[in-house]
Write a protein that holds these residues in place. Structure first.
Motif, PDB file in Angstrom:
ATOM      1  N   LYS A  37       0.823  -1.216   0.000  1.00  0.00           N
ATOM      2  CA  LYS A  37       0.000   0.000   0.000  1.00  0.00           C
ATOM      3  C   LYS A  37       0.858   1.267   0.000  1.00  0.00           C
ATOM      4  CE  LYS A  37      -0.361   0.124   4.974  1.00  0.00           C
ATOM      5  NZ  LYS A  37      -0.765  -0.817   5.953  1.00  0.00           N
ATOM      6  N   GLN A  38       0.247   2.359  -0.441  1.00  0.00           N
ATOM      7  CA  GLN A  38       0.903   3.658  -0.422  1.00  0.00           C
ATOM      8  C   GLN A  38       1.308   4.004   1.015  1.00  0.00           C
ATOM      9  OE1 GLN A  38      -1.425   6.754  -2.226  1.00  0.00           O
ATOM     10  NE2 GLN A  38      -0.155   8.373  -1.380  1.00  0.00           N
ATOM     11  N   GLY A  39       2.536   4.487   1.186  1.00  0.00           N
ATOM     12  CA  GLY A  39       3.047   4.840   2.504  1.00  0.00           C
ATOM     13  C   GLY A  39       3.831   3.734   3.185  1.00  0.00           C
ATOM     14  N   GLN A  40       3.692   2.499   2.728  1.00  0.00           N
ATOM     15  CA  GLN A  40       4.401   1.357   3.326  1.00  0.00           C
ATOM     16  C   GLN A  40       5.914   1.523   3.145  1.00  0.00           C
ATOM     17  OE1 GLN A  40       3.165  -1.383   4.960  1.00  0.00           O
ATOM     18  NE2 GLN A  40       5.150  -2.315   5.180  1.00  0.00           N
ATOM     19  N   GLN A  41       6.674   1.263   4.192  1.00  0.00           N
ATOM     20  CA  GLN A  41       8.135   1.260   4.079  1.00  0.00           C
ATOM     21  C   GLN A  41       8.598  -0.142   3.723  1.00  0.00           C
ATOM     22  OE1 GLN A  41      10.110   2.790   7.563  1.00  0.00           O
ATOM     23  NE2 GLN A  41      10.159   4.825   6.656  1.00  0.00           N
ATOM     24  N   VAL A  42       9.520  -0.215   2.747  1.00  0.00           N
ATOM     25  CA  VAL A  42      10.052  -1.494   2.292  1.00  0.00           C
ATOM     26  C   VAL A  42      11.564  -1.392   2.126  1.00  0.00           C
ATOM     27  CG1 VAL A  42       7.930  -2.287   1.142  1.00  0.00           C
ATOM     28  CG2 VAL A  42       9.573  -0.885  -0.116  1.00  0.00           C
ATOM     29  N   TRP A  43      12.207  -2.555   2.122  1.00  0.00           N
ATOM     30  CA  TRP A  43      13.646  -2.652   1.899  1.00  0.00           C
ATOM     31  C   TRP A  43      13.862  -3.528   0.683  1.00  0.00           C
ATOM     32  CZ3 TRP A  43      11.403  -1.756   6.424  1.00  0.00           C
ATOM     33  CH2 TRP A  43      12.013  -0.867   7.312  1.00  0.00           C
ATOM     34  N   VAL A  44      14.884  -3.222  -0.097  1.00  0.00           N
ATOM     35  CA  VAL A  44      15.269  -4.035  -1.249  1.00  0.00           C
ATOM     36  C   VAL A  44      16.287  -5.059  -0.757  1.00  0.00           C
ATOM     37  CG1 VAL A  44      16.292  -4.051  -3.552  1.00  0.00           C
ATOM     38  CG2 VAL A  44      14.841  -2.125  -2.846  1.00  0.00           C
ATOM     39  N   ILE A  45      15.989  -6.337  -1.024  1.00  0.00           N
ATOM     40  CA  ILE A  45      16.798  -7.464  -0.566  1.00  0.00           C
ATOM     41  C   ILE A  45      17.329  -8.206  -1.794  1.00  0.00           C
ATOM     42  CG2 ILE A  45      16.774  -9.584   0.817  1.00  0.00           C
ATOM     43  CD1 ILE A  45      16.005  -7.177   2.496  1.00  0.00           C
ATOM     44  N   ASN A  46      18.632  -8.544  -1.793  1.00  0.00           N
ATOM     45  CA  ASN A  46      19.184  -9.312  -2.914  1.00  0.00           C
ATOM     46  C   ASN A  46      19.040 -10.811  -2.656  1.00  0.00           C
ATOM     47  OD1 ASN A  46      21.287 -10.047  -1.166  1.00  0.00           O
ATOM     48  ND2 ASN A  46      22.775  -8.656  -2.106  1.00  0.00           N
ATOM     49  N   LEU A  47      19.501 -11.627  -3.589  1.00  0.00           N
ATOM     50  CA  LEU A  47      19.363 -13.086  -3.464  1.00  0.00           C
ATOM     51  C   LEU A  47      20.128 -13.662  -2.278  1.00  0.00           C
ATOM     52  CD1 LEU A  47      19.481 -14.303  -7.171  1.00  0.00           C
ATOM     53  CD2 LEU A  47      17.549 -14.412  -5.595  1.00  0.00           C
TER      54      LEU A  47
END
Length: 177
Positions: A37-47
């Motif tokens: 959803k809009q506003g959600q904080q996320v992190w980019v994770i590699n393999l």
């Protein structure tokens, strides 16, 4: 960051969509409308499971066929999102929809006690496997290990707080003698 630091994968980053920083993602959540959803904080994770970017804030989110299209605050062009193609998005567990009382995260299962309906201990879960027939638990019994298919007709109750599974097994699956 939350005290437990527990992050769960919510989507796989697929490819840029258009020129304005939108990216197509494949949801890995049963509730993508909440996880993405809009506003959600996320992190980019590699393999390798390492955080390579974040936290990022979802600025815009919309369903698109079987995928979702996202934009991140401050990432306004295609070049910005090209570098994260093929990676994953993770969100803090506490920000996601809670589990139903009879649900458990797979990584929590090792160490769960397995007991029959009378409370007789049958063993401890030591591992889980995704097999073609479905999720299967490896249980260390009193004399040997056995495999337990994780199905509703066998696993009758999940006590997440007590870390135990109440099961009803077919005769002969476990030899306790």
């Amino acid at each position: 960051m939350n005290p437990s630091g527990r992050r769960l994968l919510v989507a796989r980053l697929r490819k840029p969509h258009g020129l304005k920083g939108e990216v197509a993602v494949f949801p890995l959540s049963d509730e993508p409308q909440s996880a993405l959803k809009q506003g959600q904080q996320v992190w980019v994770i590699n393999l390798a499971g390492d955080v390579v970017e974040g936290p990022l804030q979802i600025a815009r989110s919309r369903p698109y066929h079987r995928e979702w299209l996202l934009t991140f605050r401050g990432w306004g062009n295609r070049t910005a999102v090209e570098g994260i193609t093929g990676m994953f998005l993770a969100a803090e567990a506490e920000t996601l929809a809670g589990l139903d009382p009879d649900e458990v995260y797979l990584d929590e299962l090792p160490g769960f006690a397995v007991v029959d309906r009378q409370g007789q201990p049958l063993g401890l879960v030591s591992a889980w496997y995704e097999l073609p027939a479905g999720l299967t638990l490896e249980v260390q019994g009193p004399r040997r290990e056995f495999l337990l298919p994780y199905r509703k007709d066998l696993v009758r109750q999940v006590d997440r707080e007590g870390r135990r599974l109440v099961v009803e097994l077919p005769e002969g699956l476990v030899d306790l003698g």
